[in-house]
Each structure stands twice: as structure tokens, then as C-alpha cells.
Design an enzyme around this catalytic site. Structure first.
Site, mmCIF file in Angstrom:
data_model
loop_
_atom_site.group_PDB
_atom_site.id
_atom_site.type_symbol
_atom_site.label_atom_id
_atom_site.label_comp_id
_atom_site.label_asym_id
_atom_site.label_seq_id
_atom_site.Cartn_x
_atom_site.Cartn_y
_atom_site.Cartn_z
ATOM 1 N N THR A 178 -99.982 62.462 7.526
ATOM 2 C CA THR A 178 -99.889 63.823 7.833
ATOM 3 C C THR A 178 -99.801 64.495 6.741
ATOM 4 O O THR A 178 -99.292 64.130 5.536
ATOM 5 C CB THR A 178 -98.926 63.981 8.571
ATOM 6 O OG1 THR A 178 -97.618 63.990 8.314
ATOM 7 C CG2 THR A 178 -98.953 63.459 10.316
ATOM 8 N N ASP A 179 -100.095 65.804 6.531
ATOM 9 C CA ASP A 179 -99.766 66.854 5.713
ATOM 10 C C ASP A 179 -98.633 67.506 5.787
ATOM 11 O O ASP A 179 -97.724 66.987 6.623
ATOM 12 C CB ASP A 179 -101.025 67.992 5.569
ATOM 13 C CG ASP A 179 -101.013 68.841 6.944
ATOM 14 O OD1 ASP A 179 -100.115 68.653 7.576
ATOM 15 O OD2 ASP A 179 -101.976 69.533 6.764
ATOM 16 N N MET A 180 -98.282 68.520 4.890
ATOM 17 C CA MET A 180 -96.731 69.156 4.955
ATOM 18 C C MET A 180 -96.508 69.739 6.268
ATOM 19 O O MET A 180 -95.464 69.969 6.898
ATOM 20 C CB MET A 180 -96.838 70.116 4.015
ATOM 21 C CG MET A 180 -96.579 69.390 2.599
ATOM 22 S SD MET A 180 -96.249 70.579 1.263
ATOM 23 C CE MET A 180 -94.799 71.292 1.414
ATOM 24 N N ILE A 228 -99.703 67.799 10.325
ATOM 25 C CA ILE A 228 -100.914 67.408 10.891
ATOM 26 C C ILE A 228 -101.509 66.142 10.203
ATOM 27 O O ILE A 228 -101.614 66.429 8.754
ATOM 28 C CB ILE A 228 -101.654 68.790 10.979
ATOM 29 C CG1 ILE A 228 -101.079 69.721 11.941
ATOM 30 C CG2 ILE A 228 -103.070 68.568 11.352
ATOM 31 C CD1 ILE A 228 -101.798 71.276 11.768
#
Length: 133
Positions: free
Chosen positions: A16-18, A21
């Protein structure tokens, strides 16, 4: 053609990103795992193919990001053959959460010989992919 292959995938924090997601490039990793798992399930040894002089390269990907996957989601990568040519294989792949398609891709793979030029798909691979006896 053979039936679709389904591979369960869990979204880990590293995917995931920050914002929690799934980072867009990781969908490509998910569908790569789906293709590799399917080939292995068909009894094809990719390392033996490589040692015999045949490797596969992605020639083209058309991708659609339809909805986000998030940390801890349980997903399924679905892989199916669209068509097979002498040296290529066109596949349709989807990443689903339940019945919802989150990501769809059309992928063209090409068989390459030792020179790096296209070569015919090995007969045993073609037979395995098409469900031939």
C-alpha cells in the site's frame, strides 16, 4: 481453452501507499503472480523452460484501475487465455474483491529464444494452456 485460474492474494502493508491503498504498480505484481501460479499448477517448470532456451516477456499490457484495494483486503487474481499464436499468448486478468473487479488487464506474452528473438511456444506449454490431452 483451459478454464480460468484463481489465485488468492492478501494485501499486505508493503503493498500500500501512505493512504493504505494498493500502490498502482503492485497490481502488475499481483497479475504476474497469477500467471506464474497458473503455469506452475499446469505442471510447467519455468526454470526448465529457461534452461532449454525459452523465456517469456511481456509485450503489451492494457490496464484498467477500476476501484481501490486496501490494506488487509482478501483478493483473487483471475487469469484466463484469450488467444494463443505461434509465439504469443494473450491473457485477460482481473483482480477481484468478492465479486467486484478492482483491476483488469489484457496481457500479451511473447516466447523468446536464446537470441532474444521470438520463438514458437513449446508444444507442451501450448497443450497445457489449451487443455489439449
Amino acid at each position: 481453452m483451459s478454464a480460468a485460474h484463481r489465485l488468492p492474494v492478501t494485501v499486505w502493508y508493503e503493498d500500500t501507499d501512505m493512504g493504505g491503498i494498493v500502490y498502482h504498480a503492485n497490481y502488475l505484481k499481483f497479475v504476474e503472480r497469477g500467471r506464474s501460479a497458473w503455469i506452475a499448477k499446469l505442471g510447467i517448470d519455468q526454470e526448465a523452460l529457461r534452461q532449454a532456451g525459452t523465456v517469456f516477456a511481456v509485450r503489451r499490457i492494457e490496464a484498467d484501475y477500476l476501484a481501490p484495494a486496501r490494506f488487509a483486503d482478501e483478493l483473487v487474481v483471475e487469469t484466463r487465455i484469450r488467444s494463443i499464436g505461434p509465439a504469443r499468448c494473450d491473457m485477460a486478468q482481473s483482480v477481484l474483491r468478492g465479486e467486484t473487479i478492482l483491476f483488469g488487464a489484457r496481457v500479451t506474452l511473447v516466447a523468446l529464444g536464446p537470441s532474444g528473438r521470438p520463438t514458437r511456444l513449446p508444444a507442451m506449454l501450448r497443450d497445457a494452456l489449451t487443455g489439449a490431452p
